[in-house]
Design a protein around this motif. Structure first.
Motif, PDB file in Angstrom:
ATOM      1  N   ASP A  37       0.997  -1.079   0.135  1.00 34.80           N
ATOM      2  CA  ASP A  37      -0.026   0.090  -0.096  1.00 34.80           C
ATOM      3  C   ASP A  37       0.795   1.217  -0.099  1.00 34.80           C
ATOM      4  O   ASP A  37       1.819   1.250   0.611  1.00 34.80           O
ATOM      5  N   LYS A  38       0.412   2.226  -0.919  1.00 38.03           N
ATOM      6  CA  LYS A  38       1.213   3.499  -0.975  1.00 38.03           C
ATOM      7  C   LYS A  38       1.496   3.911   0.515  1.00 38.03           C
ATOM      8  O   LYS A  38       2.731   4.669   0.710  1.00 38.03           O
ATOM      9  N   GLN A  39       0.634   4.089   1.453  1.00 31.88           N
ATOM     10  CA  GLN A  39       1.135   4.529   2.713  1.00 31.88           C
ATOM     11  C   GLN A  39       2.220   3.974   3.514  1.00 31.88           C
ATOM     12  O   GLN A  39       2.566   4.579   4.201  1.00 31.88           O
ATOM     13  N   TYR A  40       2.620   2.896   3.083  1.00 33.47           N
ATOM     14  CA  TYR A  40       3.545   1.898   3.634  1.00 33.47           C
ATOM     15  C   TYR A  40       4.703   1.920   2.899  1.00 33.47           C
ATOM     16  O   TYR A  40       5.722   1.015   3.355  1.00 33.47           O
ATOM     17  N   HIS A  41       4.861   2.604   1.577  1.00 33.68           N
ATOM     18  CA  HIS A  41       6.359   2.420   1.037  1.00 33.68           C
ATOM     19  C   HIS A  41       7.372   3.145   1.955  1.00 33.68           C
ATOM     20  O   HIS A  41       7.060   3.777   2.674  1.00 33.68           O
ATOM     21  N   GLY A  42       8.625   2.295   1.775  1.00 34.69           N
ATOM     22  CA  GLY A  42       9.694   2.839   2.282  1.00 34.69           C
ATOM     23  C   GLY A  42       9.924   2.165   3.706  1.00 34.69           C
ATOM     24  O   GLY A  42      10.683   2.560   4.428  1.00 34.69           O
ATOM     25  N   ASN A  43       9.147   1.151   4.031  1.00 33.16           N
ATOM     26  CA  ASN A  43       9.274   0.450   5.355  1.00 33.16           C
ATOM     27  C   ASN A  43       9.863  -0.996   5.210  1.00 33.16           C
ATOM     28  O   ASN A  43       9.990  -1.749   6.051  1.00 33.16           O
ATOM     29  N   ARG A  44      10.392  -1.366   3.831  1.00 31.71           N
ATOM     30  CA  ARG A  44      11.139  -2.431   3.451  1.00 31.71           C
ATOM     31  C   ARG A  44      10.155  -3.680   3.774  1.00 31.71           C
ATOM     32  O   ARG A  44      10.557  -4.825   3.604  1.00 31.71           O
ATOM     33  N   ILE A  45       9.005  -3.331   3.516  1.00 27.70           N
ATOM     34  CA  ILE A  45       7.847  -4.426   3.400  1.00 27.70           C
ATOM     35  C   ILE A  45       8.033  -5.503   2.156  1.00 27.70           C
ATOM     36  O   ILE A  45       7.867  -6.550   2.366  1.00 27.70           O
ATOM     37  N   GLY A  46       8.274  -4.766   1.082  1.00 29.00           N
ATOM     38  CA  GLY A  46       8.609  -5.508  -0.040  1.00 29.00           C
ATOM     39  C   GLY A  46       9.680  -6.502  -0.205  1.00 29.00           C
ATOM     40  O   GLY A  46       9.618  -7.610  -0.447  1.00 29.00           O
ATOM     41  N   PRO A  47      10.940  -5.936   0.121  1.00 32.27           N
ATOM     42  CA  PRO A  47      12.110  -6.720   0.296  1.00 32.27           C
ATOM     43  C   PRO A  47      11.820  -7.804   1.412  1.00 32.27           C
ATOM     44  O   PRO A  47      12.256  -9.053   1.038  1.00 32.27           O
TER      45      PRO A  47
END
Length: 184
Positions: free
Chosen positions: A103-113
């Protein structure tokens, strides 16, 4: 917003009672898949979707299914490596990471990696009980960097697609990639 620790995420298989209506990752194709197709595809046994929640908020999802790789389509060096190991089948089993979105609100939290690492570690565990050699993914071009980071390789014929896509980029463009989870 303070950083999210991956251990604080709850990962659940998508069920009918889950509210997925507020998810917005910035990619219309991924949003549409989650909201309009994911449940039907699960019911039809095509793939399975998992939701990642943080404090009851849907922050990400991923979908996976069984797959296989035709060895004639991988990089020659990888084919030679497998032949040296005595592996000379036409196809080998794989786990396909069909979709992954945050979700866009959580980009940058390393969730994808962290989710890619979860898929890799799960595939390695599964390979102890079933035949499983590869992970495949059709990566969106703007997310290819993520899979490059984990040493996924493009299928050789994808190079031409990538050049073409760079001339005329569109959010739905994908590049097929693979990872040999047992290559040292």
């Amino acid at each position: 917003m303070s950083p999210i620790e991956f251990n604080d995420l709850i990962i659940e298989k998508l069920e009918d009672h889950h509210d997925i209506s507020c998810f917005e990752c910035g990619n219309p194709d991924l949003n549409e898949f989650l909201m309009e197709k994911s449940r039907d595809q699960m019911n039809n046994k095509v793939n399975v979707t998992y939701l990642c929640k943080y404090d009851s908020y849907l922050v990400a999802f991923f979908t996976w299914c069984a797959d296989s790789i035709m060895l004639k389509k991988i990089i020659d060096k990888d084919k030679e490596y497998l032949e040296e190991l005595g592996i000379n089948y036409e196809t080998l089993p794989a786990l396909k990471l069909c979709r992954l979105a945050v979700d866009k609100q959580y980009h940058g939290n390393r969730i994808g990696p962290e989710l890619v690492e979860l898929v890799i570690s799960t595939a390695l565990e599964l390979s102890k009980t079933i035949g499983l050699r590869f992970i495949t993914v059709d990566a969106y071009c703007n997310a290819k960097w993520l899979y490059d980071k984990y040493l996924f390789k493009m299928f050789p014929k994808e190079e031409r697609k990538l050049v073409k896509y760079k001339r005329n980029p569109r959010p739905e463009h994908t590049i097929s990639m693979y990872l040999d989870i047992h290559k040292e």
